[in-house]
Design a protein around this motif. Structure first.
Motif, PDB file in Angstrom:
ATOM      1  N   MET A  28      10.701   6.400  -0.447  1.00 38.45           N
ATOM      2  CA  MET A  28      11.589   5.906  -1.482  1.00 38.45           C
ATOM      3  C   MET A  28      10.883   6.350  -2.763  1.00 38.45           C
ATOM      4  N   GLU A  29       9.636   6.167  -2.805  1.00 37.95           N
ATOM      5  CA  GLU A  29       8.920   6.702  -4.229  1.00 37.95           C
ATOM      6  C   GLU A  29       9.011   8.091  -4.477  1.00 37.95           C
ATOM      7  N   TYR A  79       3.630  10.577  -6.301  1.00 38.55           N
ATOM      8  CA  TYR A  79       4.861  11.005  -7.163  1.00 38.55           C
ATOM      9  C   TYR A  79       4.144  11.881  -8.148  1.00 38.55           C
ATOM     10  N   ASN A  80       3.334  10.767  -8.640  1.00 36.72           N
ATOM     11  CA  ASN A  80       2.683  11.361 -10.030  1.00 36.72           C
ATOM     12  C   ASN A  80       1.846  12.501  -9.850  1.00 36.72           C
ATOM     13  N   LEU A  81       0.865  12.754  -8.794  1.00 32.99           N
ATOM     14  CA  LEU A  81       0.409  13.701  -8.422  1.00 32.99           C
ATOM     15  C   LEU A  81       1.292  15.093  -8.226  1.00 32.99           C
ATOM     16  N   GLN A  97       0.899  -1.462   0.040  1.00 36.42           N
ATOM     17  CA  GLN A  97       0.116  -0.036  -0.076  1.00 36.42           C
ATOM     18  C   GLN A  97       0.975   0.865   0.026  1.00 36.42           C
ATOM     19  N   HIS A  98       1.712   1.261   1.027  1.00 35.29           N
ATOM     20  CA  HIS A  98       2.818   2.310   0.814  1.00 35.29           C
ATOM     21  C   HIS A  98       3.564   2.868  -0.399  1.00 35.29           C
ATOM     22  N   VAL A  99       3.875   1.527  -1.140  1.00 35.52           N
ATOM     23  CA  VAL A  99       4.562   1.786  -2.536  1.00 35.52           C
ATOM     24  C   VAL A  99       3.558   2.356  -3.630  1.00 35.52           C
ATOM     25  N   LYS A 100       2.359   1.795  -3.429  1.00 38.51           N
ATOM     26  CA  LYS A 100       1.234   2.351  -4.338  1.00 38.51           C
ATOM     27  C   LYS A 100       0.868   3.665  -4.029  1.00 38.51           C
TER      28      LYS A 100
END
Length: 182
Positions: free
Chosen positions: A112-113, A82-84, A73-76
């Protein structure tokens, strides 16, 4: 206030520009909240899922299975954030950079993302860079200042700046050209 003053002077272009800025800000704000709610709902669904698994399978909160669910969930969420930030630019990139550097209170996989915002921000299009340079160099043109500038392939891009390989025109006419990053 700007709109009223512009309208009193009969400057319709300035009034439309101010109205557009208000509309752009409203659109960016709604886009932020729309996407942020999606991230929030993702966490609430994960929270419910974890509760059900813990109750059904009688596993502890620190079991490897539960840890893996939260990590995913954290990675997603980190990718969505990031995209936002990249899509909304400016303040949002700076905020994402800050969060990506705060591993003491932001989950590490999410950090990390977001850490990619430190040095992996997509560059501005060449046409936009050209407009900005032309505005900054006025009354001179880009061609008056630079012998050569590569607007198509930036050397680097970050939240508030972008670097391009360039060569200044010489001042004395005797081969006095200087290479630089612009």
């Amino acid at each position: 206030m700007k709109t009223v003053l512009a309208n009193e002077k009969g400057d319709d272009k300035a009034m439309k520009r101010d109205e557009l800025n208000v509309l752009e800000r409203a659109a960016r704000t709604s886009e932020f909240w729309r996407r942020t709610m999606g991230i929030y709902v993702g966490y609430k669904v994960t929270q419910l899922r974890v509760r059900l698994i813990k109750a059904r399978d009688r596993v502890s909160a620190d079991s490897p299975r539960i840890s893996k669910i939260w990590e995913q969930q954290h990675v997603k969420a980190g990718k969505e954030m990031y995209n936002l930030c990249v899509d909304l630019k400016g303040f949002y990139i700076k905020t994402g950079q800050f969060l990506g550097s705060r591993g003491e209170f932001v989950p590490v996989p999410l950090c990390m993302e977001l850490a990619a915002l430190q040095d992996k921000v997509p560059p501005m299009p060449a046409a936009q860079v050209r407009r900005i340079l032309e505005k900054e160099l006025r009354p001179r043109s880009i061609e008056d200042v630079f012998e050569d500038i590569d607007l198509e392939h930036p050397l680097g891009s970050a939240s508030i700046a972008q670097v391009h390989k360039a060569r200044l025109k010489g001042r004395g006419g005797g081969g006095d050209e200087r290479r630089l990053a612009a």
